[in-house]
Design a protein around this motif. Structure first.
Motif, PDB file in Angstrom:
ATOM      1  N   THR A   1     -21.315 -57.172 -68.558  1.00  0.00           N
ATOM      2  CA  THR A   1     -20.327 -56.884 -69.607  1.00  0.00           C
ATOM      3  C   THR A   1     -18.972 -57.435 -69.221  1.00  0.00           C
ATOM      4  O   THR A   1     -18.277 -58.059 -70.032  1.00  0.00           O
ATOM      5  CB  THR A   1     -20.242 -55.367 -69.858  1.00  0.00           C
ATOM      6  OG1 THR A   1     -21.503 -54.918 -70.365  1.00  0.00           O
ATOM      7  CG2 THR A   1     -19.145 -55.025 -70.853  1.00  0.00           C
ATOM      8  N   LEU A   2     -18.582 -57.241 -67.976  1.00  0.00           N
ATOM      9  CA  LEU A   2     -17.301 -57.758 -67.505  1.00  0.00           C
ATOM     10  C   LEU A   2     -17.272 -59.284 -67.620  1.00  0.00           C
ATOM     11  O   LEU A   2     -16.270 -59.865 -68.043  1.00  0.00           O
ATOM     12  CB  LEU A   2     -17.068 -57.315 -66.059  1.00  0.00           C
ATOM     13  CG  LEU A   2     -15.669 -57.510 -65.507  1.00  0.00           C
ATOM     14  CD1 LEU A   2     -14.625 -56.772 -66.329  1.00  0.00           C
ATOM     15  CD2 LEU A   2     -15.616 -57.060 -64.059  1.00  0.00           C
ATOM     16  N   CYS A   3     -18.376 -59.933 -67.307  1.00  0.00           N
ATOM     17  CA  CYS A   3     -18.484 -61.390 -67.451  1.00  0.00           C
ATOM     18  C   CYS A   3     -18.318 -61.799 -68.913  1.00  0.00           C
ATOM     19  O   CYS A   3     -17.602 -62.744 -69.225  1.00  0.00           O
ATOM     20  CB  CYS A   3     -19.821 -61.861 -66.909  1.00  0.00           C
ATOM     21  SG  CYS A   3     -20.080 -63.642 -67.046  1.00  0.00           S
TER      22      CYS A   3
ATOM     23  N   THR B   1     -18.902 -49.940 -66.136  1.00  0.00           N
ATOM     24  CA  THR B   1     -19.607 -50.893 -66.989  1.00  0.00           C
ATOM     25  C   THR B   1     -20.400 -51.832 -66.090  1.00  0.00           C
ATOM     26  O   THR B   1     -20.301 -51.762 -64.867  1.00  0.00           O
ATOM     27  CB  THR B   1     -18.621 -51.659 -67.898  1.00  0.00           C
ATOM     28  OG1 THR B   1     -19.354 -52.329 -68.913  1.00  0.00           O
ATOM     29  CG2 THR B   1     -17.759 -52.642 -67.139  1.00  0.00           C
ATOM     30  N   SER B   2     -21.171 -52.684 -66.668  1.00  0.00           N
ATOM     31  CA  SER B   2     -21.962 -53.612 -65.860  1.00  0.00           C
ATOM     32  C   SER B   2     -21.170 -54.885 -65.553  1.00  0.00           C
ATOM     33  O   SER B   2     -20.212 -55.224 -66.265  1.00  0.00           O
ATOM     34  CB  SER B   2     -23.251 -53.988 -66.596  1.00  0.00           C
ATOM     35  OG  SER B   2     -22.940 -54.790 -67.725  1.00  0.00           O
ATOM     36  N   SER B   3     -21.608 -55.572 -64.528  1.00  0.00           N
ATOM     37  CA  SER B   3     -20.990 -56.862 -64.194  1.00  0.00           C
ATOM     38  C   SER B   3     -21.208 -57.859 -65.323  1.00  0.00           C
ATOM     39  O   SER B   3     -20.352 -58.704 -65.587  1.00  0.00           O
ATOM     40  CB  SER B   3     -21.572 -57.409 -62.896  1.00  0.00           C
ATOM     41  OG  SER B   3     -21.209 -56.581 -61.821  1.00  0.00           O
TER      42      SER B   3
ATOM     43  N   ALA C   1     -16.011 -53.671 -62.296  1.00  0.00           N
ATOM     44  CA  ALA C   1     -17.077 -53.149 -63.155  1.00  0.00           C
ATOM     45  C   ALA C   1     -17.378 -51.692 -62.800  1.00  0.00           C
ATOM     46  O   ALA C   1     -17.520 -50.845 -63.693  1.00  0.00           O
ATOM     47  CB  ALA C   1     -18.329 -54.004 -63.030  1.00  0.00           C
ATOM     48  N   GLU C   2     -17.451 -51.391 -61.521  1.00  0.00           N
ATOM     49  CA  GLU C   2     -17.690 -50.004 -61.100  1.00  0.00           C
ATOM     50  C   GLU C   2     -16.542 -49.101 -61.526  1.00  0.00           C
ATOM     51  O   GLU C   2     -16.765 -47.989 -61.988  1.00  0.00           O
ATOM     52  CB  GLU C   2     -17.885 -49.946 -59.584  1.00  0.00           C
ATOM     53  CG  GLU C   2     -19.200 -50.516 -59.125  1.00  0.00           C
ATOM     54  CD  GLU C   2     -19.339 -50.545 -57.607  1.00  0.00           C
ATOM     55  OE1 GLU C   2     -18.456 -50.013 -56.898  1.00  0.00           O
ATOM     56  OE2 GLU C   2     -20.339 -51.110 -57.147  1.00  0.00           O
TER      57      GLU C   2
ATOM     58  N   ALA D   1     -15.248 -58.700 -59.069  1.00  0.00           N
ATOM     59  CA  ALA D   1     -15.790 -58.317 -60.372  1.00  0.00           C
ATOM     60  C   ALA D   1     -16.653 -57.065 -60.241  1.00  0.00           C
ATOM     61  O   ALA D   1     -16.620 -56.182 -61.105  1.00  0.00           O
ATOM     62  CB  ALA D   1     -16.592 -59.469 -60.968  1.00  0.00           C
ATOM     63  N   ARG D   2     -17.411 -56.960 -59.181  1.00  0.00           N
ATOM     64  CA  ARG D   2     -18.259 -55.783 -58.966  1.00  0.00           C
ATOM     65  C   ARG D   2     -17.405 -54.516 -58.847  1.00  0.00           C
ATOM     66  O   ARG D   2     -17.727 -53.477 -59.425  1.00  0.00           O
ATOM     67  CB  ARG D   2     -19.114 -55.951 -57.724  1.00  0.00           C
ATOM     68  CG  ARG D   2     -19.952 -54.710 -57.417  1.00  0.00           C
ATOM     69  CD  ARG D   2     -20.786 -54.889 -56.208  1.00  0.00           C
ATOM     70  NE  ARG D   2     -21.880 -55.773 -56.541  1.00  0.00           N
ATOM     71  CZ  ARG D   2     -22.799 -56.175 -55.701  1.00  0.00           C
ATOM     72  NH1 ARG D   2     -22.755 -55.792 -54.448  1.00  0.00           N
ATOM     73  NH2 ARG D   2     -23.776 -56.972 -56.091  1.00  0.00           N
TER      74      ARG D   2
ATOM     75  N   GLY E   1     -11.419 -58.871 -71.816  1.00  0.00           N
ATOM     76  CA  GLY E   1     -11.298 -57.994 -70.657  1.00  0.00           C
ATOM     77  C   GLY E   1      -9.955 -58.116 -69.971  1.00  0.00           C
ATOM     78  O   GLY E   1      -9.036 -58.774 -70.465  1.00  0.00           O
TER      79      GLY E   1
END
Length: 63
Positions: free
Chosen positions: A25-27, A21-23, A16-17, A12-13, A35
């Motif tokens: 937001t991805l969550c 975006t941030s982790s 996100a990178e 996920a990290r 997503g």
């Protein structure tokens, strides 16, 4: 017949990178189904196939 190469799943990290975006937001996108497609592997954190993320990016661009 060529042997299939197993692709390494992205964390996920990493995704996100990649998406800048941030982790968190991805969550949130995972929780709401907005997503990229992801894979749950037991109790570990979610993983992503590169092709699924690329497909999701293309779908966003066509909206």
């Amino acid at each position: 017949m060529e042997p299939q190469v197993k692709e390494r799943l992205l964390t996920a990290r990493e995704v996100a990178e990649w998406l800048v975006t941030s982790s968190a937001t991805l969550c949130r996108w995972r929780q709401t189904g907005k997503g990229p497609r992801w894979v749950a592997l037991g109790d570990s954190s979610p993983r992503y196939r590169r092709m699924d993320v690329e497909k999701w990016i293309e779908e966003q661009a066509s909206r």
